[in-house]
Design an enzyme around this catalytic site. Sequence first.
Site, PDB file in Angstrom:
ATOM      1  N   GLY A  73       6.178 -11.359  -2.271  1.00  0.00           N
ATOM      2  CA  GLY A  73       7.106 -10.292  -1.943  1.00  0.00           C
ATOM      3  C   GLY A  73       7.320  -9.256  -3.011  1.00  0.00           C
ATOM      4  CD  GLN A 103      -0.486   3.960  -9.177  1.00  0.00           C
ATOM      5  OE1 GLN A 103       0.132   4.877  -8.641  1.00  0.00           O
ATOM      6  NE2 GLN A 103      -0.409   3.727 -10.468  1.00  0.00           N
ATOM      7  CD  GLU A 104      -0.377  -2.924  -3.001  1.00  0.00           C
ATOM      8  OE1 GLU A 104       0.487  -3.671  -2.520  1.00  0.00           O
ATOM      9  OE2 GLU A 104      -1.556  -3.276  -3.173  1.00  0.00           O
ATOM     10  CB  THR A 114      -0.919   2.096  15.929  1.00  0.00           C
ATOM     11  OG1 THR A 114      -2.049   1.983  15.063  1.00  0.00           O
ATOM     12  CG2 THR A 114      -0.095   3.330  15.574  1.00  0.00           C
ATOM     13  CG  HIS A 137      -4.750  -1.974   4.285  1.00  0.00           C
ATOM     14  ND1 HIS A 137      -4.982  -3.261   4.714  1.00  0.00           N
ATOM     15  CD2 HIS A 137      -5.965  -1.456   3.997  1.00  0.00           C
ATOM     16  CE1 HIS A 137      -6.293  -3.500   4.695  1.00  0.00           C
ATOM     17  NE2 HIS A 137      -6.906  -2.422   4.263  1.00  0.00           N
TER      18      HIS A 137
HETATM   19  C1  GRF Z   1      -0.488  -6.671  -1.674  1.00  0.00           C
HETATM   20  O1  GRF Z   1      -1.740  -6.368  -2.219  1.00  0.00           O
HETATM   21  C2  GRF Z   1      -0.319  -5.871  -0.401  1.00  0.00           C
HETATM   22  O2  GRF Z   1      -1.079  -4.669  -0.413  1.00  0.00           O
HETATM   23  C3  GRF Z   1      -0.857  -6.775   0.650  1.00  0.00           C
HETATM   24  O3  GRF Z   1      -0.377  -8.057   0.251  1.00  0.00           O
HETATM   25  C4  GRF Z   1      -0.450  -8.132  -1.189  1.00  0.00           C
HETATM   26  C5  GRF Z   1       0.681  -8.948  -1.751  1.00  0.00           C
HETATM   27  O4  GRF Z   1       1.855  -8.233  -1.531  1.00  0.00           O
HETATM   28  N1  GRF Z   1      -0.401  -6.387   1.955  1.00  0.00           N
HETATM   29  P1  GRF Z   1       3.300  -8.793  -2.036  1.00  0.00           P
HETATM   30  O5  GRF Z   1       3.212  -9.038  -3.528  1.00  0.00           O
HETATM   31  O6  GRF Z   1       3.569 -10.093  -1.300  1.00  0.00           O
HETATM   32  O7  GRF Z   1       4.238  -7.692  -1.700  1.00  0.00           O
END
Ligand code: GRF
Length: 196
Positions: free
Chosen positions: A13, A174-175, A142, A110
């Site tokens: 998370g 970056q996410e 979608t 993603h």
């Molecule tokens: C991340 O790389 C995200 O892009 C993908 O899941 C991975 C883990 O995300 N959808 P998180 O650390 O659980 O938020």
Amino acid sequence: MTKRVAILISGGGSNMVSLVDSMTGDHPARPAVVLANSAGAGGLAKAQARGVATGVVDHRDFKGDREAFEKAIISAIDPYQPDILCLAGFMRILTPVFIDAFKGRMLNIHPSLLPKYRGLNTHARAIEAGDSEAGCTVHEVTPELDDGPILGQARVPILPDDTPETLAARVLIQEHKLYPAVLQRFAQGDRTAINL
Ligand code: GRF
């Protein structure tokens, strides 16, 4: 009116934490609930530590009955009256029925520069292809997997000695910037794409 955000997770998370920590002050949204598809999801404790309500709907309890699983998710989050749904490391594929229930108000992040590399193992595929850059995309969800309108992207270089793990770590930074920026704009009704 402050938008209420439900966040769906499957693992640690880290994106959920970035989203929750960004929703303060005059931000137009607030976290309403964090829901995981496994009680073992590390993100649950992080959400609880931030005072956010949590829930678990374990997909394994529904033995492949996707519709029943998704009905249970909706029953779990409905009491929190979410206006926006954020998938954040949520690793279950959702059916068009569920997606339609949140049409136009469900986002996902993603780890690739869509439309390149839909699906899994995005970083290994980008390295394998000899790409010079990689990144992440926030998009509206979608029925087509990883295919909805793009709301934001962030780019990073792929370095010669990169492994999928080192690249994933660079993209994840970056996410954590992109998703909160997109959510803040989206919660104000602004779908103008953000490029970091
Ligand atoms: C991340 O790389 C995200 O892009 C993908 O899941 C991975 C883990 O995300 N959808 P998180 O650390 O659980 O938020």
